[in-house]
Design an enzyme around this catalytic site. Sequence first.
Site, short mmCIF file in Angstrom:
data_model
loop_
_atom_site.label_atom_id
_atom_site.label_comp_id
_atom_site.label_asym_id
_atom_site.label_seq_id
_atom_site.Cartn_x
_atom_site.Cartn_y
_atom_site.Cartn_z
CG HIS A 161 46.89 -22.67 24.33
ND1 HIS A 161 47.07 -23.67 24.88
CD2 HIS A 161 48.43 -22.87 23.77
CE1 HIS A 161 48.09 -24.57 24.29
NE2 HIS A 161 48.97 -23.91 22.91
CG ASP A 172 38.68 -19.64 30.03
OD1 ASP A 172 39.04 -19.99 29.46
OD2 ASP A 172 38.57 -20.23 31.14
C1 GDG Z 1 44.86 -21.46 29.10
C2 GDG Z 1 43.46 -20.94 28.79
C3 GDG Z 1 42.72 -23.25 27.79
C4 GDG Z 1 45.03 -23.56 38.75
N1 GDG Z 1 44.67 -23.77 39.71
C5 GDG Z 1 45.91 -24.23 40.75
C6 GDG Z 1 45.91 -24.98 38.88
N2 GDG Z 1 45.36 -24.58 38.60
C7 GDG Z 1 45.37 -25.49 36.82
C8 GDG Z 1 44.16 -26.14 36.56
C9 GDG Z 1 44.26 -26.31 35.28
C10 GDG Z 1 45.18 -24.66 34.97
O1 GDG Z 1 45.83 -24.33 35.90
C11 GDG Z 1 44.18 -23.69 33.86
O2 GDG Z 1 43.61 -24.42 33.21
P1 GDG Z 1 42.51 -22.50 32.33
O3 GDG Z 1 42.34 -23.93 31.49
O4 GDG Z 1 41.36 -23.18 33.19
O5 GDG Z 1 42.82 -22.29 32.72
P2 GDG Z 1 43.98 -21.10 32.54
O6 GDG Z 1 45.11 -20.71 32.65
O7 GDG Z 1 43.56 -19.71 31.30
O8 GDG Z 1 44.79 -21.55 30.64
C12 GDG Z 1 42.35 -21.30 28.64
C13 GDG Z 1 44.14 -23.28 28.39
O9 GDG Z 1 45.32 -22.01 28.39
C14 GDG Z 1 44.56 -24.31 27.88
O10 GDG Z 1 44.33 -24.27 26.59
O11 GDG Z 1 41.88 -24.38 28.32
O12 GDG Z 1 40.44 -21.29 28.28
O13 GDG Z 1 42.53 -19.34 29.05
O14 GDG Z 1 45.31 -27.47 34.66
O15 GDG Z 1 44.06 -27.27 37.49
N3 GDG Z 1 47.03 -26.17 39.39
C15 GDG Z 1 47.37 -26.58 40.72
N4 GDG Z 1 47.01 -25.91 41.72
C16 GDG Z 1 46.29 -24.47 41.93
O16 GDG Z 1 46.32 -23.59 42.91
N5 GDG Z 1 48.70 -27.34 40.43
#
Ligand code: GDG
Length: 465
Positions: A157, A364
Amino acid sequence: MSRLIVISNRVSAATGQLSGAQGGLAVALTAALREYRGLWFGWSGELTEEFTGQINFNREAGVTTATVDLEEQDVDEYYNGYANRTLWPLFHYRIDLAEYERDFAGGYQRANERFAHTVQPLIEPDDVVWVQDYHMIPLGLELRKLGCRNRIGFFLHIPWPPRRLLNTLPEARQLVETMFAYDVIGFHTDEWLQSFREYAVAECRGSYSDGVMAVGDQKVLLIVCPIGIDAKEFTELANSEAARGVCERMQESANGRAMIVGVDRLDYSKGLEERFLGYERFLVDNPEERKEVFLLQIAPPSRDAVESYQRIRAGLEGLSGRINGAHADIDWVPIRYVNQNYPRDVLAGVYRAAKIGLVTPLRDGMNLVAKEFVAAQDPDDPGVLILSRFAGAAAQMKQALLVNPHSAEEISDAICTAISMPREERVERWRKLQKINLEQDVRWWRQRFTDALMAAPVRERAPAQ
Ligand code: GDG
């Protein structure tokens, strides 16, 4: 039909009360597990005095989960140690933050052996096994050592780092060699795949042709398989009554100003300091515009047992305080910086109210926030996405305003462009972005991976060790 066994560090079947990063992934995997009558195995998140391998079974949302407790030392060395203090920074190109400790490497190996011994008796001959992410890189080989001949796939990921960075890890080659036990390895982008390929060819005597990496008598298929969100569901969420209420509240509190929004786990890979500095540059360079906007940055704390995360948190508090102190007026504050976790429908309403989504990670794997921001927009009057060219998402989301997140000037210029972008251009860009969002959604992602895995030839024999 084969069953699907998903193995990941944490397990969270989609029960309707999703939160945080597990959201979209849990939905996708739960749907796949239901379809294939599967099983989801991982760490329970709980500690035990002494590891027994006792499995806690649960049936949630039509999916069976099987979890195991770990000893405190395992969690310190495997999870807080090797996963989050060694691999995470290294794979995000931050060798300055990576900690190389033999105890971490040993704990990581031990935890993976324990996972393998625990889950192996649950795997039936026809099952297909899908291992998730950097916590579990050697798991496939550990299963092979126990005689498992099933098809086993691995999905990463996060980014795969360039060879010369990876070589700073003392046991890099051994770690990569464990991966040849898999039948399929998936990456979000071609860039991460190419970095893996270069490493395997140069350091492990691999040979690569037609997507297949061959090392000795082992063959593994490498695929690009970008993860998506459940775009349809997220768009519906943004139209829900709760989200509309939040959107209205935000618009009222914006008082006619354009809201710029950032939503990120509080993590140094997300480029929050650089984002604040880019925004400050915009304020300084555009005095006539500055009071027309404000930045809402939502950053729920994560991994706060790890020191580098405590440091970034303190650094951001200082920086947002300094910028607000230097630029605020009696009726305007430039940055609203919030360290809280909000429900998904609140986030959807916040995205919808924003004129600009500022998503500028330094590195990322993919970045799902960029996709959620797009899914939440009003089709007739959408906001503009500013996206880091170093996020995996940039490979798919070319109609965003792509920026170098290290350059305060590029961030500042992009904010200017976004603010003055005519509605027709915003609509045109958004349509293309949402089209990809809907076509290459989270179900497309898991179908693409499981199709590749199901098509892999079954191993004749487990490799000799
Ligand atoms: C890893 C990889 C890859 C954030 N704040 C809140 C909240 N979030 C949710 C967002 C989004 C998720 O968390 C974050 O996903 P990302 O993809 O941006 O980043 P990582 O957590 O680092 O995820 C990344 C992912 O895995 C999938 O393969 O895309 O590159 O690093 O869904 O909305 N959700 C809630 N409250 C918050 O305050 N409910």
